[in-house]
Scaffold this motif. Structure first.
Motif, PDB file in Angstrom:
ATOM      1  N   MET A   1      29.188  50.193 -16.317  1.00 21.91           N
ATOM      2  CA  MET A   1      28.290  50.140 -15.170  1.00 21.91           C
ATOM      3  C   MET A   1      28.873  49.285 -14.032  1.00 21.91           C
ATOM      4  N   GLU A   2      29.697  48.292 -14.386  1.00 21.66           N
ATOM      5  CA  GLU A   2      30.354  47.500 -13.347  1.00 21.66           C
ATOM      6  C   GLU A   2      31.251  48.398 -12.504  1.00 21.66           C
ATOM      7  N   ASN A   3      31.854  49.413 -13.160  1.00 21.96           N
ATOM      8  CA  ASN A   3      32.692  50.351 -12.424  1.00 21.96           C
ATOM      9  C   ASN A   3      31.860  51.149 -11.428  1.00 21.96           C
ATOM     10  N   MET A   4      30.626  51.485 -11.827  1.00 25.10           N
ATOM     11  CA  MET A   4      29.736  52.185 -10.912  1.00 25.10           C
ATOM     12  C   MET A   4      29.418  51.307  -9.716  1.00 25.10           C
ATOM     13  N   ALA A   5      29.175  50.032  -9.984  1.00 26.95           N
ATOM     14  CA  ALA A   5      28.874  49.090  -8.905  1.00 26.95           C
ATOM     15  C   ALA A   5      30.050  48.955  -7.958  1.00 26.95           C
ATOM     16  N   ASP A   6      31.260  49.002  -8.499  1.00 31.05           N
ATOM     17  CA  ASP A   6      32.456  48.899  -7.656  1.00 31.05           C
ATOM     18  C   ASP A   6      32.510  50.034  -6.646  1.00 31.05           C
ATOM     19  N   GLU A   7      32.028  51.192  -7.054  1.00 31.21           N
ATOM     20  CA  GLU A   7      32.044  52.341  -6.150  1.00 31.21           C
ATOM     21  C   GLU A   7      31.059  52.183  -4.998  1.00 31.21           C
ATOM     22  N   LEU A   8      30.117  51.269  -5.157  1.00 33.39           N
ATOM     23  CA  LEU A   8      29.080  51.077  -4.133  1.00 33.39           C
ATOM     24  C   LEU A   8      29.404  49.956  -3.159  1.00 33.39           C
ATOM     25  N   LEU A   9      30.506  49.258  -3.384  1.00 35.45           N
ATOM     26  CA  LEU A   9      30.854  48.114  -2.542  1.00 35.45           C
ATOM     27  C   LEU A   9      31.171  48.539  -1.110  1.00 35.45           C
ATOM     28  N   CYS A  10      30.769  47.704  -0.174  1.00 35.83           N
ATOM     29  CA  CYS A  10      31.137  47.923   1.224  1.00 35.83           C
ATOM     30  C   CYS A  10      32.636  47.649   1.366  1.00 35.83           C
ATOM     31  N   PRO A  11      33.411  48.564   1.928  1.00 41.00           N
ATOM     32  CA  PRO A  11      34.854  48.352   2.069  1.00 41.00           C
ATOM     33  C   PRO A  11      35.219  47.172   2.961  1.00 41.00           C
ATOM     34  N   ILE A  12      34.294  46.747   3.814  1.00 38.45           N
ATOM     35  CA  ILE A  12      34.574  45.631   4.728  1.00 38.45           C
ATOM     36  C   ILE A  12      34.324  44.296   4.047  1.00 38.45           C
ATOM     37  N   THR A  13      33.168  44.156   3.416  1.00 34.14           N
ATOM     38  CA  THR A  13      32.791  42.876   2.805  1.00 34.14           C
ATOM     39  C   THR A  13      33.221  42.775   1.348  1.00 34.14           C
ATOM     40  N   THR A  14      33.492  43.917   0.726  1.00 29.00           N
ATOM     41  CA  THR A  14      33.747  44.033  -0.722  1.00 29.00           C
ATOM     42  C   THR A  14      32.573  43.476  -1.533  1.00 29.00           C
ATOM     43  N   GLU A  15      31.378  43.541  -0.953  1.00 31.32           N
ATOM     44  CA  GLU A  15      30.143  43.145  -1.634  1.00 31.32           C
ATOM     45  C   GLU A  15      29.182  44.327  -1.637  1.00 31.32           C
ATOM     46  N   LEU A  16      28.172  44.262  -2.496  1.00 28.87           N
ATOM     47  CA  LEU A  16      27.147  45.296  -2.499  1.00 28.87           C
ATOM     48  C   LEU A  16      26.346  45.206  -1.204  1.00 28.87           C
ATOM     49  N   PRO A  17      26.179  46.309  -0.488  1.00 28.68           N
ATOM     50  CA  PRO A  17      25.452  46.260   0.786  1.00 28.68           C
ATOM     51  C   PRO A  17      23.952  46.065   0.587  1.00 28.68           C
ATOM     52  N   VAL A  18      23.388  45.208   1.418  1.00 30.94           N
ATOM     53  CA  VAL A  18      21.950  44.971   1.396  1.00 30.94           C
ATOM     54  C   VAL A  18      21.231  46.062   2.187  1.00 30.94           C
ATOM     55  N   ASP A  19      21.843  46.462   3.294  1.00 35.71           N
ATOM     56  CA  ASP A  19      21.294  47.527   4.137  1.00 35.71           C
ATOM     57  C   ASP A  19      22.379  48.597   4.290  1.00 35.71           C
ATOM     58  N   PRO A  20      22.578  49.415   3.248  1.00 35.13           N
ATOM     59  CA  PRO A  20      23.686  50.383   3.267  1.00 35.13           C
ATOM     60  C   PRO A  20      23.473  51.517   4.267  1.00 35.13           C
ATOM     61  N   VAL A  21      24.547  51.870   4.946  1.00 31.97           N
ATOM     62  CA  VAL A  21      24.526  52.999   5.869  1.00 31.97           C
ATOM     63  C   VAL A  21      25.769  53.852   5.625  1.00 31.97           C
ATOM     64  N   THR A  22      25.648  55.124   5.937  1.00 38.07           N
ATOM     65  CA  THR A  22      26.787  56.022   5.842  1.00 38.07           C
ATOM     66  C   THR A  22      27.326  56.251   7.245  1.00 38.07           C
TER      67      THR A  22
END
Length: 255
Positions: free
Chosen positions: A1-22
């Motif tokens: 599941m950590e691998n799934m979370a890695d796919e969701l990281l913001c490429p700029i911050t390398t953190e999970l986005p709080v307000d994700p946008v495409t």
């Protein structure tokens, strides 16, 4: 599941986005980071991932947000990554609540938003235009801290066209209204003959003594600022002091 979370990281911050946008490159980012990039790059906006030119349109990534929340609730994401995301969520909630108060006429909330935009607090991108908008609105509704902040923006031409006369007028009103920040600012200006004020040790001492003596009932000057005022008064007893290099982010109290 950590691998799934890695796919969701913001490429700029390398953190999970709080307000994700495409973005138009099809990637998911933290909204505030993409807004900074759009503001900075303008018409030459490029994808942070592919470096290809793209448009500025951002779309809410609701599905990504739902997946992140599900992973958090299930305990599949933990540790530092979870802590940072929760802090981001808390900051977002604070901004939303403060904005609602400000829009409903709370002048202290207007000033607080101005401060957050001025110094990039609560996860907000630094935005001098929005900072001036809110402190000016607070000043227009007789908020003393708002007057001092709006005066500073006008004097520096930060987020608004340079307006020394109006800025100094607001700073004077704020000082008379009890702002220790404005009183310190006037003390520095009178001592060094800055911002159109005549050089006057008498008036410099007058305003600095108000700060040091605790005679200002609106306190948004940091401990560092108070210490500078105290040392300046001591130094004035033996020689002219030079405090012209002070920075507002060092002496405004953090909220």
């Amino acid at each position: 599941m950590e691998n799934m979370a890695d796919e969701l990281l913001c490429p700029i911050t390398t953190e999970l986005p709080v307000d994700p946008v495409t973005a138009e490159d099809g990637r998911t980012y933290e909204r505030s980071e993409m807004e900074k990039l759009i503001l900075y790059q303008g018409k030459n906006l490029r994808s942070p991932v592919t470096n290809q030119l793209m448009g500025p349109r951002l779309s809410p990534a609701y599905q990504v947000r739902n997946i992140i929340e599900m992973l958090m609730k299930s305990g599949m994401i933990s540790g530092d990554r979870m802590g940072k995301w929760r802090q981001g969520m808390s900051d977002t909630a604070d901004v939303k609540a403060m904005t609602k108060k400000a829009e409903n006429g709370d002048t202290d909330a207007m000033y607080n938003l101005s401060y957050w935009y001025d110094f990039g607090k609560k996860g907000l991108a630094i935005d001098f235009n929005k900072a001036y908008k809110w402190c000016k609105k607070a000043a227009s509704n007789n908020n003393v801290r708002g007057m001092a902040a709006a005066g500073w923006h006008l004097i520096k031409g930060r987020g608004v066209a340079l307006g020394l006369a109006e800025g100094m007028a607001l700073m004077g009103m704020a000082a008379q209204g009890g702002s220790d920040f404005a009183a310190y600012f006037l003390g520095v200006c009178f001592n060094d003959g800055l911002c159109g004020l005549p050089k006057s040790a008498e008036w410099a001492k007058f305003w600095l003594q108000k700060v040091v003596g605790g005679n200002c009932n609106i306190r948004h000057l940091s401990q560092m600022g108070h210490e500078k005022a105290r040392k300046s008064l001591i130094q004035m007893e033996v020689e002219d002091f030079d405090d012209s290099d002070w920075k507002e982010d060092e002496i405004i109290v953090d909220l």
